[in-house]
Design an enzyme around this catalytic site. Structure first.
Site, PDB file in Angstrom:
ATOM      1  N   LEU A 168       0.835  -1.202   0.000  1.00 41.98           N
ATOM      2  CA  LEU A 168       0.000   0.000   0.000  1.00 41.98           C
ATOM      3  C   LEU A 168       0.865   1.245   0.000  1.00 41.98           C
ATOM      4  CD1 LEU A 168      -2.550  -1.053   2.757  1.00 41.98           C
ATOM      5  CD2 LEU A 168      -3.087  -0.681   0.348  1.00 41.98           C
ATOM      6  N   LYS A 213      -4.999  -0.981  10.070  1.00 44.45           N
ATOM      7  CA  LYS A 213      -3.889  -1.645   9.407  1.00 44.45           C
ATOM      8  C   LYS A 213      -3.163  -2.431  10.493  1.00 44.45           C
ATOM      9  CE  LYS A 213      -0.069  -0.730   6.246  1.00 44.45           C
ATOM     10  NZ  LYS A 213       0.805  -1.776   6.767  1.00 44.45           N
TER      11      LYS A 213
HETATM   12  S1  IVH Z   1      -5.276  -4.207   2.007  1.00 43.24           S
HETATM   13  C1  IVH Z   1      -3.369  -4.403  -2.494  1.00 43.24           C
HETATM   14  N1  IVH Z   1      -5.956  -4.018   4.510  1.00 43.24           N
HETATM   15  O1  IVH Z   1      -0.399  -3.908   4.903  1.00 43.24           O
HETATM   16  C2  IVH Z   1      -2.951  -4.479  -1.060  1.00 43.24           C
HETATM   17  N2  IVH Z   1      -3.694  -4.494   4.018  1.00 43.24           N
HETATM   18  O2  IVH Z   1       1.445  -2.101   3.516  1.00 43.24           O
HETATM   19  C3  IVH Z   1      -4.157  -4.596  -0.221  1.00 43.24           C
HETATM   20  N3  IVH Z   1      -2.301  -4.831   5.977  1.00 43.24           N
HETATM   21  O3  IVH Z   1       0.722  -6.167   2.504  1.00 43.24           O
HETATM   22  C4  IVH Z   1      -3.822  -4.636   1.197  1.00 43.24           C
HETATM   23  N4  IVH Z   1      -3.873  -4.515   7.472  1.00 43.24           N
HETATM   24  O4  IVH Z   1      -0.259  -7.170   4.615  1.00 43.24           O
HETATM   25  C5  IVH Z   1      -4.954  -4.242   3.653  1.00 43.24           C
HETATM   26  N5  IVH Z   1      -6.719  -3.848   6.681  1.00 43.24           N
HETATM   27  C6  IVH Z   1      -5.731  -4.069   5.827  1.00 43.24           C
HETATM   28  C7  IVH Z   1      -4.427  -4.369   6.257  1.00 43.24           C
HETATM   29  C8  IVH Z   1      -3.431  -4.569   5.320  1.00 43.24           C
HETATM   30  C9  IVH Z   1      -2.586  -4.794   7.283  1.00 43.24           C
HETATM   31  C10 IVH Z   1      -0.963  -5.091   5.397  1.00 43.24           C
HETATM   32  C11 IVH Z   1      -0.970  -6.042   4.226  1.00 43.24           C
HETATM   33  C12 IVH Z   1      -0.210  -5.350   3.125  1.00 43.24           C
HETATM   34  C13 IVH Z   1       0.465  -4.242   3.865  1.00 43.24           C
HETATM   35  C14 IVH Z   1       0.677  -3.074   2.934  1.00 43.24           C
END
Ligand code: IVH
Length: 704
Positions: free
Chosen positions: A92, A127
């Site tokens: 992200l 997150k």
């Molecule tokens: S959505 C296309 N939602 O953060 C990527 N990621 O910095 C969609 N993560 O690799 C990711 N909580 O492992 C998403 N609620 C959340 C999240 C989350 C932790 C992590 C995930 C990702 C990383 C990106």
């Protein structure tokens, strides 16, 4: 058990005893690592292991595939089986301020052609600070689990995923035939504390924070260890699916919840920016009472059709962003300032600190950026920190944002020792004594030693073997430094002849053995085939990072095409040069640097490298067979009415076309919206096909 001297054992006795020892020692490992209830004393264990080794030494052909001598301690190993993700696992974009979130919302709206007053729903959810895991279900059964890895290729941890209580093994019959659920593996605070107490009691590794504990527990070759660790999982997305899950992100998560997954209860649909910020504050204020670590709030455009239109950049989706919490800070003493020389010759000042814990991680080094930063000036020459400079001996404030390198943020001027003096930035390279100069308008001081500077050469090699580049396992920074110092590896091409020249000697090096040496040679051999994008990135060309490499690879498709184009632009002009700088995202500075790398002495080094490789794989053109514009170079000009320029561009790219900003003889197609001017005329002059918006729409909507 047989206590006969190994020297007098018969072959069949030896075979039997090896079998017994394999079982007994495996059992002992399990008791020790998993149950924390060892039956054998350490010396008993060592004695059995030594005996096993002596028998194997005498009868090498009887060595078993499950031989205890191949297992060392707790089996945490870098060698998991690899798996290519059916759909890439992206990361992200990060934002740290409300302004950046406002920018994000504006960009999304601009892309979609939404007005500021139009309603636009986002999902906001925590997150979670763990590691991502992709779970593949076929006909409702868990068949594969993989870590993110580099996003394209992950590590297979299926057996371990079966041991996580929150991961359902079987889904109800309503699940799509193929469903990849993606989410976060993490550890609750309380479980983390208990685990660390247990580790301490057993004299085993204590984890620095819950994230490390979760990662260390999932990445275990022995699933029994994973089973003994209190891991949790919550779903936040999906990859490959055989049928759409829902129409919005929040409905899709509700559906996953219905199928048996935990989803975060703090997720909330928010209409517009203000509602997002409000939910951010709500989540931030509950942070301390959640019982697990979160490091921000993720915002995702809620409607899945809009997500699809927005699509992806190189490594991140356009439809989501992480709003990170402010970084934690801590004060400590600055013991020294040292200069590191990077692969492009940049002299980077590094703060050597009295070790201090910041955000759960022990920090003893931090970056000081450049000479101006130390002196209290920003890149625009204006004072930062009210002009306070940073000196050795100062009490300084350190911060860490996410996984990035710690930084020195501020200095406590009241605590400054009396006898201190301002830091003087060196004007020669500390590694090769060449002059170090700072160009007009550049904030960085650079070593002018170029190819003679050993520090630059070593750093280039480290970059070359790193994970996003050639990804050569077992060839880490230390090994590169050693092989360079011994004169075995001076440039990338040498890595691929290392086995021929020094194969047997590697095993004799400190810390190496036959097994690890042959594993290294094998790892190198498997990298003789590499993608075009990785090759470009691995060269470590200044200004050409990961996403630029990807742009270059997608534009030229093959290394031969790139080389041919560069050869045709000895001077920085002409159609090939215009074509290169016409690529959106590639400016003149980047283009110059790329072209320079493919000329002169550095070009011969690239040619030497290419001669050692088996194959540089062409960049793929996405969905080729399905699209009429695959492989074509398209220029958009004028105003499009039914989709924004940005959307048109990414649709074209997704269909395998390249989009350029300037019309040249290499252009295949010009799409002229209303008010198109000089570019449309140029297309007519050159006889390039010219279509209007309707023509464009029917082109992308119709099969080839
Ligand atoms: S959505 C296309 N939602 O953060 C990527 N990621 O910095 C969609 N993560 O690799 C990711 N909580 O492992 C998403 N609620 C959340 C999240 C989350 C932790 C992590 C995930 C990702 C990383 C990106």
């Amino acid at each position: 058990m047989n206590r006969k001297d190994v020297q007098v054992l018969t072959e069949s006795e030896a075979g039997r005893e090896l079998a017994e020892l394999a079982v007994r020692l495996a059992r002992a490992d399990y008791d020790y690592h998993t149950l924390s209830d060892p039956e054998l004393t350490d010396s008993e264990y060592d004695r059995l292991k030594r005996r096993n080794q002596r028998i194997e030494d005498r009868f090498p052909h009887l060595k078993r595939r499950d031989s205890p001598s191949d297992r060392v301690g707790a089996p945490v190993s870098p060698s998991f089986e690899k798996v290519i993700h059916a759909r890439r696992m992206l990361s992200l974009e990060n934002a740290f301020s409300e302004d950046e979130i406002r920018d994000f919302d504006s960009r999304v709206r601009a892309y979609l052609g939404f007005e500021p007053s139009d309603s636009l729903d986002y999902l906001a959810e925590p997150k979670v600070d763990g590691l991502s895991l992709s779970l593949r279900y076929e006909s409702g059964e868990l068949v594969q689990a993989a870590t993110r890895g580099d996003g394209e290729t992950g590590e297979l941890v299926t057996a371990n995923a079966f041991k996580i209580a929150d991961v359902p093994v079987k889904l109800s019959s309503e699940a799509p035939a193929i469903l990849e659920v993606r989410g976060e593996v993490y550890m609750d605070h309380a479980d983390f504390e208990t685990l660390n107490e247990r580790q301490l009691r057993r004299g085993e590794k204590v984890f620095a924070n819950p994230r490390n504990a979760a990662a260390g527990s999932l990445r275990q070759l022995d699933p029994r260890i994973t089973a003994s660790r209190p891991l949790r999982f919550f779903a936040h997305g999906w990859g490959d699916v055989s049928a759409p899950l829902a129409e919005t992100q929040s409905e899709a998560l509700a559906r996953l919840h219905g199928l048996g997954f935990r989803v975060n209860t703090l997720g909330k649909a928010c209409d517009g920016l203000d509602a997002l910020i409000c939910q951010y504050r709500t989540i931030a204020s509950s942070r301390d009472s959640l019982g697990y670590d979160i490091d921000g709030v993720v915002y995702k455009v809620n409607a899945l059709d809009l997500q699809e239109r927005l699509g992806y950049r190189t490594a991140t989706p356009r439809w989501a962003i992480a709003h990170k919490f402010p970084a934690e800070t801590a004060f400590t003493r600055l013991n020294a300032i040292e200069i590191q020389v990077g692969r492009t010759g940049a002299l980077s000042p590094v703060a050597r600190l009295e070790p201090v814990t910041v955000g759960g991680v022990r920090v003893s080094n931090a970056t000081l950026h450049n000479a101006d930063y130390i002196a209290g000036r920003g890149s625009d020459g204006q004072p930062i920190r009210d002009g306070r400079d940073i000196r050795v001996g100062d009490r300084v404030e350190i911060y860490r944002a996410g996984d990035v390198i710690p930084k020195v943020k501020d200095v406590d001027i009241d605590a400054r020792p009396e006898a201190s003096s301002a830091y003087v930035f060196p004007d020669v390279c500390p590694e090769c004594n060449s002059d170090a100069v700072r160009d007009e308008g550049d904030s960085v001081t650079r070593c002018t030693g170029g190819l003679v500077c050993p520090a630059q050469a070593v750093e280039r090699l480290k970059h070359f073997v790193s994970r996003s580049a050639f990804d050569i396992e077992r060839l880490g920074n230390k090994q590169i430094e050693r092989f360079f110092a011994m004169g075995w590896v001076k440039e990338p091409a040498d890595i691929f002849t290392l086995e021929n020249r020094h194969g047997p000697e590697i095993a004799d090096q400190d810390g190496w053995g036959k097994k690890s040496a042959s594993a290294l040679c094998e790892a190198i051999r498997t990298r003789r085939t590499v993608s075009f994008q990785r090759l470009i990135f691995a060269l470590g060309i200044r200004h050409v990072g990961e996403s630029a490499s990807s742009l270059v690879a997608r534009h030229y498709r093959s290394i031969d095409e790139l080389v041919a184009a560069v050869d045709a632009m000895a001077s920085r002009n002409g159609p090939d040069w215009d074509d290169l700088i016409g690529v959106d995202g590639i400016g003149e500075v980047m283009a110059s640097s790329l072209v320079a790398a493919f000329q002169g002495e550095s070009r011969t080094a690239i040619d030497r490298l290419r001669a050692k490789l088996d194959l540089v794989q062409d960049a793929e053109s996405p969905r080729t067979g399905e699209s009429r514009i695959a492989g074509k170079t398209i220029v958009f000009t004028g105003t499009l009415e039914r989709m924004t320029r940005a959307e048109a561009k990414s649709r074209a790219e997704a269909a395998g076309a390249r989009v350029s900003g300037s019309v040249s003889a290499r252009t295949d197609l010009v799409v002229a919206g209303t008010g198109a001017g000089s570019k449309a005329r140029r297309a007519e002059e050159l006889g390039v096909e010219l279509i209007d918006e309707d023509g464009w729409l029917s082109l992308i909507d119709s099969p080839p």
